[in-house]
Motif scaffolding. Structure first.
Motif: not given
Length: 269
Positions: A55-56, A91-97
């Motif tokens: 996704y990133g 991208r921050d959301l992906l990092d949290a997940f």
């Protein structure tokens, strides 16, 4: 807003202007799909992290102005370009997940807020970009609201998160109130547990109220949407306190009667 697919965040409701529903729905679909990679099914951690990394990669293509490889990202790419949305927020959301996959405990409140900064706050910031109200003050108040909404979900979902081997209650707070994780595992409410949840709910309430003046800076129907969101979060906190923190036997949710209370309060914000 960290979280049963952002259920406490506005998701293109009928209150929102029609022109904003498409971009908000695109953001929601992205967040939901990524959250599902981290949470749903029985895939090994390595597979989950690889899925989020892919996704990133799609976000990198969007950021570069390249067409995404996955058709599911075509709409998001168009929305990002049309509304000039900051890709780092996605991208921050992906990092949290991805953090949810590997990190199951939080040492203290600041560490938990850092997670909220990436898991929840980007949603509010993206909404502000959509309505063009991104002053520093507005962004800060949005962060407070979104972090509070994420925390509300955590206090609702203590039992659900335990089944995923996650404890979002800060370890320092558990120690302060003499709560062992075995008590969470047993679904055991006590005077000490009630005091802990009261403490967390009050701190979350103050955070939400600190952000609440944002509603007066948002135009038209968006302002009313966020009023409902804020008051909905506050009402859930009240529900948790009414049951003395016993979220084990029944997860506090909003019913028809609650929405009548919320509707009245919204008029006086």
């Amino acid at each position: 807003m960290p979280v049963d697919h952002y259920e406490n965040f506005p998701v293109a409701s009928l209150l929102l202007p029609r022109r904003l529903r498409r971009p908000i729905e695109a953001i929601y679909r992205f967040a939901r799909a990524a959250d599902d990679i981290a949470d749903e099914g029985d895939s090994p951690d390595a597979v989950r992290l690889q899925g989020l990394a892919e996704y990133g990669d799609e976000l990198t293509r969007i950021e570069r102005g390249e067409p995404p490889l996955r058709p599911a990202f075509t709409e998001l790419a168009a929305i990002v370009a049309e509304w000039r949305l900051p890709v780092p927020l996605l991208r921050d959301l992906l990092d949290a997940f991805a953090q949810d996959v590997v990190k199951k405990r939080y040492a203290d409140y600041p560490e938990l807020l850092d997670y909220c900064r990436r898991s929840a706050n980007p949603v509010g910031r993206l909404l502000l970009h959509l309505v063009g109200t991104t002053s520093d003050e507005n962004l800060q108040r949005s962060d407070w609201i979104c972090s509070a909404l994420q925390l509300v979900n955590f206090w609702q979902d203590v039992a659900i998160d335990w089944r995923k081997d996650r404890v979002y209650l800060p370890q320092t707070d558990l120690a302060r109130f003499a709560i062992a994780e075995a008590q969470i595992a047993d679904g055991c409410s006590s005077a000490e547990w009630a005091a802990l949840l009261d403490f967390e709910c009050e701190r979350t309430r103050r955070l939400m109220l600190a952000g609440a003046p944002l509603v007066h800076q948002l135009p038209g129907r968006m302002g009313w949407e966020i009023r409902l969101t804020v008051q909905g979060g506050l009402r859930i906190l009240e529900r948790i306190r009414q049951v003395r923190g016993d979220v084990f036997r029944q997860r506090p949710v909003l019913g028809a009667g609650d929405w009548l209370h919320i509707g009245k309060r919204v008029l006086f914000m």
